[in-house]
Scaffold this motif. Structure first.
Motif, PDB file in Angstrom:
ATOM      1  N   GLN A  43      51.088  30.389  23.645  1.00  0.00           N
ATOM      2  CA  GLN A  43      51.415  31.565  24.449  1.00  0.00           C
ATOM      3  C   GLN A  43      51.138  31.308  25.926  1.00  0.00           C
ATOM      4  OE1 GLN A  43      49.290  34.923  22.874  1.00  0.00           O
ATOM      5  NE2 GLN A  43      50.449  34.940  20.958  1.00  0.00           N
ATOM      6  N   LEU A  44      50.063  30.599  26.209  1.00  0.00           N
ATOM      7  CA  LEU A  44      49.721  30.279  27.589  1.00  0.00           C
ATOM      8  C   LEU A  44      50.781  29.364  28.209  1.00  0.00           C
ATOM      9  CD1 LEU A  44      47.788  30.559  29.932  1.00  0.00           C
ATOM     10  CD2 LEU A  44      46.378  28.767  28.917  1.00  0.00           C
ATOM     11  N   ARG A  45      51.216  28.382  27.458  1.00  0.00           N
ATOM     12  CA  ARG A  45      52.281  27.498  27.937  1.00  0.00           C
ATOM     13  C   ARG A  45      53.556  28.291  28.230  1.00  0.00           C
ATOM     14  NH1 ARG A  45      52.105  22.085  27.386  1.00  0.00           N
ATOM     15  NH2 ARG A  45      50.140  21.215  26.686  1.00  0.00           N
ATOM     16  N   GLN A  46      53.885  29.240  27.351  1.00  0.00           N
ATOM     17  CA  GLN A  46      55.067  30.076  27.539  1.00  0.00           C
ATOM     18  C   GLN A  46      54.933  30.909  28.810  1.00  0.00           C
ATOM     19  OE1 GLN A  46      57.924  29.987  25.905  1.00  0.00           O
ATOM     20  NE2 GLN A  46      58.773  31.572  27.209  1.00  0.00           N
ATOM     21  N   LEU A  47      53.748  31.454  29.045  1.00  0.00           N
ATOM     22  CA  LEU A  47      53.500  32.240  30.252  1.00  0.00           C
ATOM     23  C   LEU A  47      53.676  31.377  31.504  1.00  0.00           C
ATOM     24  CD1 LEU A  47      52.562  34.821  31.698  1.00  0.00           C
ATOM     25  CD2 LEU A  47      50.213  34.031  31.347  1.00  0.00           C
ATOM     26  N   ILE A  48      53.143  30.178  31.470  1.00  0.00           N
ATOM     27  CA  ILE A  48      53.274  29.259  32.615  1.00  0.00           C
ATOM     28  C   ILE A  48      54.750  28.978  32.894  1.00  0.00           C
ATOM     29  CG2 ILE A  48      52.825  26.896  33.421  1.00  0.00           C
ATOM     30  CD1 ILE A  48      50.156  27.113  31.743  1.00  0.00           C
ATOM     31  N   LYS A  49      55.520  28.771  31.843  1.00  0.00           N
ATOM     32  CA  LYS A  49      56.953  28.504  32.001  1.00  0.00           C
ATOM     33  C   LYS A  49      57.685  29.729  32.547  1.00  0.00           C
ATOM     34  CE  LYS A  49      56.979  24.849  28.577  1.00  0.00           C
ATOM     35  NZ  LYS A  49      57.353  24.414  27.247  1.00  0.00           N
ATOM     36  N   GLU A  61      54.825  18.608  32.803  1.00  0.00           N
ATOM     37  CA  GLU A  61      53.975  18.722  31.616  1.00  0.00           C
ATOM     38  C   GLU A  61      52.517  18.458  31.972  1.00  0.00           C
ATOM     39  OE1 GLU A  61      52.772  19.661  27.928  1.00  0.00           O
ATOM     40  OE2 GLU A  61      54.786  19.959  28.724  1.00  0.00           O
ATOM     41  N   SER A  62      52.269  17.511  32.860  1.00  0.00           N
ATOM     42  CA  SER A  62      50.872  17.226  33.236  1.00  0.00           C
ATOM     43  C   SER A  62      50.258  18.405  33.984  1.00  0.00           C
ATOM     44  CB  SER A  62      50.775  15.942  34.056  1.00  0.00           C
ATOM     45  OG  SER A  62      51.347  16.109  35.329  1.00  0.00           O
ATOM     46  N   THR A  63      51.035  19.091  34.809  1.00  0.00           N
ATOM     47  CA  THR A  63      50.536  20.263  35.511  1.00  0.00           C
ATOM     48  C   THR A  63      50.258  21.397  34.528  1.00  0.00           C
ATOM     49  OG1 THR A  63      51.717  19.658  37.529  1.00  0.00           O
ATOM     50  CG2 THR A  63      51.012  21.951  37.340  1.00  0.00           C
ATOM     51  N   ILE A  64      51.140  21.563  33.550  1.00  0.00           N
ATOM     52  CA  ILE A  64      50.920  22.576  32.516  1.00  0.00           C
ATOM     53  C   ILE A  64      49.617  22.284  31.782  1.00  0.00           C
ATOM     54  CG2 ILE A  64      51.746  23.496  30.302  1.00  0.00           C
ATOM     55  CD1 ILE A  64      54.606  23.205  31.409  1.00  0.00           C
ATOM     56  N   LYS A  65      49.392  21.019  31.440  1.00  0.00           N
ATOM     57  CA  LYS A  65      48.144  20.645  30.758  1.00  0.00           C
ATOM     58  C   LYS A  65      46.937  20.962  31.628  1.00  0.00           C
ATOM     59  CE  LYS A  65      50.003  16.954  27.865  1.00  0.00           C
ATOM     60  NZ  LYS A  65      50.033  15.517  27.610  1.00  0.00           N
ATOM     61  N   ASP A  66      47.032  20.677  32.942  1.00  0.00           N
ATOM     62  CA  ASP A  66      45.935  20.962  33.871  1.00  0.00           C
ATOM     63  C   ASP A  66      45.649  22.464  33.947  1.00  0.00           C
ATOM     64  OD1 ASP A  66      45.709  18.264  34.442  1.00  0.00           O
ATOM     65  OD2 ASP A  66      46.768  18.396  36.369  1.00  0.00           O
TER      66      ASP A  66
END
Length: 91
Positions: A43-49, A61-66
């Motif tokens: 859900q957090l990844r979806q929010l970031i997107k 992807e690396s920024t999303i992981k950070d």
């Protein structure tokens, strides 16, 4: 974070992205966020997107992981989230 988005933060985001993101658009997206959103990586990844798409700023992807890592480490403390937002605005 307060319910009112500081105008200077919104102006900084708009200046940096070159896009006019309205306060109502931010509030609409924020209204979909629940405490569980920040604890669920998918859900957090979806929010970031969603935020990335709203700002028209690609996020690697690396920024999303950070970001996911920073949110998890913050413990969802309001002060920590504000600090995270300020850190991200400086990049």
């Amino acid at each position: 974070m307060s319910r009112n988005i500081p105008k200077d933060a919104l102006n900084a985001i708009n200046k940096k992205t070159g896009k006019n993101i309205t306060e109502s658009a931010v509030k609409k997206l924020a209204s979909t966020v629940k405490p569980t959103t920040m604890q669920n990586e998918d859900q957090l990844r979806q929010l970031i997107k969603q935020v990335s798409a709203m700002a028209n700023v690609p996020v690697s992807e690396s920024t999303i992981k950070d970001i996911v890592s920073a949110v998890k480490k913050s413990g969802m403390n309001t002060q920590s989230m504000e600090s995270l937002m300020q850190m991200m605005m400086k990049k």
